[in-house]
Design a protein around this motif. Structure first.
Motif, PDB file in Angstrom:
ATOM      1  N   LEU A   1       0.863  -1.147  -0.011  1.00 37.66           N
ATOM      2  CA  LEU A   1      -0.159  -0.152   0.045  1.00 37.66           C
ATOM      3  C   LEU A   1       0.952   1.361  -0.022  1.00 37.66           C
ATOM      4  O   LEU A   1       0.687   2.103  -0.610  1.00 37.66           O
ATOM      5  N   TRP A   2       2.008   1.339   0.792  1.00 39.38           N
ATOM      6  CA  TRP A   2       2.779   2.354   1.164  1.00 39.38           C
ATOM      7  C   TRP A   2       3.594   2.800  -0.065  1.00 39.38           C
ATOM      8  O   TRP A   2       3.593   3.864  -0.654  1.00 39.38           O
ATOM      9  N   VAL A   3       4.272   1.645  -0.418  1.00 39.01           N
ATOM     10  CA  VAL A   3       5.192   1.970  -1.611  1.00 39.01           C
ATOM     11  C   VAL A   3       4.337   2.145  -2.849  1.00 39.01           C
ATOM     12  O   VAL A   3       4.729   3.327  -3.530  1.00 39.01           O
ATOM     13  N   GLY A   4       3.228   1.597  -3.030  1.00 40.17           N
ATOM     14  CA  GLY A   4       2.495   2.045  -4.181  1.00 40.17           C
ATOM     15  C   GLY A   4       1.884   3.617  -3.913  1.00 40.17           C
ATOM     16  O   GLY A   4       2.248   4.389  -5.029  1.00 40.17           O
ATOM     17  N   ALA A   5       1.500   4.090  -3.127  1.00 40.97           N
ATOM     18  CA  ALA A   5       1.037   5.222  -2.541  1.00 40.97           C
ATOM     19  C   ALA A   5       2.213   6.282  -2.930  1.00 40.97           C
ATOM     20  O   ALA A   5       2.150   7.400  -3.655  1.00 40.97           O
ATOM     21  N   LEU A   6       3.574   6.020  -2.415  1.00 38.41           N
ATOM     22  CA  LEU A   6       4.507   6.720  -2.625  1.00 38.41           C
ATOM     23  C   LEU A   6       5.050   6.997  -4.136  1.00 38.41           C
ATOM     24  O   LEU A   6       5.255   7.981  -4.358  1.00 38.41           O
ATOM     25  N   LEU A   7       5.068   5.803  -4.726  1.00 36.53           N
ATOM     26  CA  LEU A   7       5.519   5.882  -6.077  1.00 36.53           C
ATOM     27  C   LEU A   7       4.404   6.699  -7.205  1.00 36.53           C
ATOM     28  O   LEU A   7       4.657   7.349  -8.028  1.00 36.53           O
ATOM     29  N   SER A   8       3.131   6.577  -6.505  1.00 36.16           N
ATOM     30  CA  SER A   8       2.001   7.169  -7.586  1.00 36.16           C
ATOM     31  C   SER A   8       2.251   8.687  -7.420  1.00 36.16           C
ATOM     32  O   SER A   8       1.917   9.352  -8.146  1.00 36.16           O
ATOM     33  N   SER A   9       2.510   9.277  -5.968  1.00 31.34           N
ATOM     34  CA  SER A   9       2.708  10.478  -5.630  1.00 31.34           C
ATOM     35  C   SER A   9       3.749  11.130  -6.243  1.00 31.34           C
ATOM     36  O   SER A   9       3.610  12.292  -6.917  1.00 31.34           O
ATOM     37  N   LEU A  10       4.732  10.246  -6.393  1.00 30.54           N
ATOM     38  CA  LEU A  10       6.107  11.020  -7.194  1.00 30.54           C
ATOM     39  C   LEU A  10       5.814  11.067  -8.642  1.00 30.54           C
ATOM     40  O   LEU A  10       6.121  12.222  -9.124  1.00 30.54           O
ATOM     41  N   LEU A  11       4.607  10.527  -9.112  1.00 29.53           N
ATOM     42  CA  LEU A  11       4.330  10.735 -10.627  1.00 29.53           C
ATOM     43  C   LEU A  11       4.021  12.117 -10.762  1.00 29.53           C
ATOM     44  O   LEU A  11       4.068  12.721 -11.953  1.00 29.53           O
ATOM     45  N   ALA A  12       3.348  12.478  -9.802  1.00 27.55           N
ATOM     46  CA  ALA A  12       2.507  14.084 -10.162  1.00 27.55           C
ATOM     47  C   ALA A  12       3.258  15.142  -9.529  1.00 27.55           C
ATOM     48  O   ALA A  12       3.064  16.208  -9.924  1.00 27.55           O
ATOM     49  N   LEU A  13       4.632  14.801  -9.055  1.00 26.61           N
ATOM     50  CA  LEU A  13       5.387  15.875  -8.221  1.00 26.61           C
ATOM     51  C   LEU A  13       5.940  16.663  -9.467  1.00 26.61           C
ATOM     52  O   LEU A  13       6.150  17.915  -9.117  1.00 26.61           O
ATOM     53  N   GLU A  14       6.496  16.122 -10.274  1.00 26.16           N
ATOM     54  CA  GLU A  14       7.303  16.970 -11.360  1.00 26.16           C
ATOM     55  C   GLU A  14       6.430  17.869 -11.847  1.00 26.16           C
ATOM     56  O   GLU A  14       7.203  19.330 -12.256  1.00 26.16           O
ATOM     57  N   SER A  15       5.419  18.011 -12.028  1.00 27.05           N
ATOM     58  CA  SER A  15       4.496  18.910 -12.638  1.00 27.05           C
ATOM     59  C   SER A  15       4.021  19.994 -11.819  1.00 27.05           C
ATOM     60  O   SER A  15       3.288  21.115 -12.036  1.00 27.05           O
ATOM     61  N   LEU A  16       4.543  19.966 -10.505  1.00 27.00           N
ATOM     62  CA  LEU A  16       4.038  21.193  -9.503  1.00 27.00           C
ATOM     63  C   LEU A  16       4.152  22.634  -9.720  1.00 27.00           C
ATOM     64  O   LEU A  16       3.554  23.345  -9.549  1.00 27.00           O
ATOM     65  N   PHE A  17       5.503  22.648 -10.326  1.00 30.03           N
ATOM     66  CA  PHE A  17       5.817  24.107 -10.839  1.00 30.03           C
ATOM     67  C   PHE A  17       6.324  24.339 -12.248  1.00 30.03           C
ATOM     68  O   PHE A  17       6.249  25.401 -12.552  1.00 30.03           O
ATOM     69  N   ARG A  18       6.428  23.285 -12.777  1.00 29.25           N
ATOM     70  CA  ARG A  18       7.204  23.316 -14.194  1.00 29.25           C
ATOM     71  C   ARG A  18       6.513  24.197 -15.108  1.00 29.25           C
ATOM     72  O   ARG A  18       6.772  25.047 -15.682  1.00 29.25           O
ATOM     73  N   ALA A  19       4.790  23.751 -15.111  1.00 25.97           N
ATOM     74  CA  ALA A  19       4.052  24.553 -16.274  1.00 25.97           C
ATOM     75  C   ALA A  19       4.229  26.189 -15.886  1.00 25.97           C
ATOM     76  O   ALA A  19       4.345  26.835 -16.728  1.00 25.97           O
ATOM     77  N   ASP A  20       4.021  26.353 -14.491  1.00 25.15           N
ATOM     78  CA  ASP A  20       3.915  27.782 -14.053  1.00 25.15           C
ATOM     79  C   ASP A  20       5.544  28.570 -14.225  1.00 25.15           C
ATOM     80  O   ASP A  20       5.314  29.900 -14.586  1.00 25.15           O
ATOM     81  N   LEU A  21       6.391  27.786 -14.330  1.00 25.31           N
ATOM     82  CA  LEU A  21       7.795  28.484 -14.648  1.00 25.31           C
ATOM     83  C   LEU A  21       7.861  28.665 -16.292  1.00 25.31           C
ATOM     84  O   LEU A  21       8.144  30.107 -16.668  1.00 25.31           O
TER      85      LEU A  21
END
Lengths: 208, 233
Positions: B67-87
């Motif tokens: 459960l936790w490894v899956g959640a961790l990896l899935s969250s990582l997927l979304a992280l890169e887009s956190l500021f990129r588009a706004d930059l």
């Protein structure tokens, strides 16, 4: 919020290095309130860099930027609120409508009403495009939408990097009028363009 | 138009609320993108029961980790887009000169990001739990722990994403930065689910994870804000 002195913007002996290049070599500029400056120079002369230094995005190696008697690096967020920037990128989200975009960006600074938004959109001649997703606007229309943001920003210092890009002849005339009007109203305008700015009282800073 | 006459400046919290609302609205205009992490989560976690023996007792033993490894990896997927588009579209510059404290804007972004990427994982947790033989009695605690863990990860990820704005292919670097810092989340989170499955008190891991989340959310916005400023140079 009254600043101690209303002396406008001064750039004093700014030197900036970008890697190995000495881009700005001791740039001086005195722009009291009510002046309209045209920053000129060939490609790579440092026009954009100068604007970014003034905005506080770049830190110069030497020299300082003074706004109303205070060094901008000590002013922090307060200085940002008195400044509007129009850069190469219009800061518009393609999935939102022009109105949603502008309402958000202006809304970060102050409360804005629909009436104000409508008035500004029609002033820039894009009233009928205000409720279309920004991705469907042309480059020139995006630029006009970005100008709506500047117009509504309540800022007294306008920094405009190549504001006439993608504009038609009427658009250039319209923008020139807005910039001149802002300067005449006691603001400061710094604009970089390659073409001449056909407005009275425009001062020129030549970067080599 | 004259500046400043009779207009009301926006307060710090109102500006943060506006950023939160806009981010969530933007995410809903691209539902496909928004659902990617949760679909990934569902797929990864169902791979385990398929590839391991379907013995319930064995699944139950390893389910907290999965459960936790899956959640961790899935969250990582979304992280890169956190500021990129706004930059890239100049929004970050507008944030910096909006007169609003940048760290508060970043915090609003973190919360919005968690709402659209972390909350769906929490919502999917009972489904995943059921497929991993987690007893229904442990669902509540599991969801709570996952919610805290993903929120904490969004906070850590914001600092990482802001720091890696300068590099083009940042996702690997971002994982290298964030995953080591996420280990306490993994340890306390998995332990908490473990205890919940066994029916033992889970107060300890819950409190520790809450403390971690509060600590992260009170420090990383400042770090991320500084990194964002540097990225504009």
């Amino acid at each position: 919020m009254t600043a101690p002195t209303q002396t406008g913007l001064q750039v004093q002996g700014v030197h900036l290095w970008r890697g190995e290049r000495h881009v700005l070599r001791g740039v001086h500029l005195d722009a009291p309130l009510g002046t309209f400056w045209h920053v000129r120079g060939p490609n790579g002369a440092g026009k954009t860099s100068l604007l970014r230094v003034v905005a506080g995005f770049l830190w110069p190696e030497d020299g300082k930027v003074v706004w109303n008697g205070q060094e901008t690096r000590h002013l922090g967020d307060e200085f940002g609120a008195q400044m509007a920037c129009l850069g190469h990128e219009p800061a518009l989200k393609a999935d939102l409508t022009a109105r949603e975009n502008i309402r958000y960006l202006v809304g970060l600074r102050r409360a804005v009403t629909d009436v104000e938004l409508d008035a500004a959109f029609s002033r820039l001649g894009i009233a009928e495009h205000a409720d279309r997703p920004t991705r469907m606007l042309s480059a020139g229309q995006k630029r006009r939408a970005a100008m709506v943001r500047v117009l509504l920003s309540d800022a007294s210092l306008w920094l405009l990097d190549e504001p006439f890009t993608n504009l038609d002849v009427a658009g250039v005339e319209l923008f020139t009028g807005l910039l001149a009007e802002h300067a005449a109203g006691g603001g400061v305008v710094l604009a970089t363009t390659h073409q001449p700015i056909p407005a009275p009282g425009v001062r020129t800073l030549e970067l080599a | 138009m004259n500046a400043g006459e009779g207009t009301v400046p926006t307060g710090m919290l109102a500006a943060a609320a506006a950023t939160f609302r806009r981010d969530v609205a933007l995410a809903f205009r691209r539902p496909g993108q928004m659902l990617q992490p949760v679909v990934f989560f569902l797929i990864v976690t169902t791979l385990f029961p398929l590839s391991l023996s379907p013995q319930l007792s064995q699944l139950r033993d390893i389910s907290p980790g999965i459960l936790w490894v899956g959640a961790l990896l899935s969250s990582l997927l979304a992280l890169e887009s956190l500021f990129r588009a706004d930059l890239e579209d100049g929004t970050l510059e507008q944030w910096v000169i909006s007169g609003q404290p940048l760290a508060v804007q970043v915090l609003a972004r973190i919360l919005a990001h968690w709402t659209v990427s972390g909350l769906p994982l929490v919502a999917a947790a009972p489904l995943v739990g059921a497929s991993l033989a987690v007893p229904a009695s442990a669902f509540g605690t599991t969801m709570l722990l996952l919610g805290l863990g993903t929120l904490c990860l969004s906070g850590l990820g914001a600092a990482g994403a802001a720091l890696t704005l300068g590099s083009r292919r940042a996702s690997v670097l971002l994982s290298l930065l964030v995953l080591p810092l996420a280990m306490p989340i993994l340890i306390f989170g998995a332990r908490g689910v473990d205890l919940a499955i066994l029916g033992e008190p889970t107060r300890g891991p819950l409190l520790l994870l809450s403390a971690l989340t509060i600590l992260t959310l009170s420090l990383t916005p400042w770090a991320a804000a500084s990194a964002v400023r540097i990225s504009l140079e």
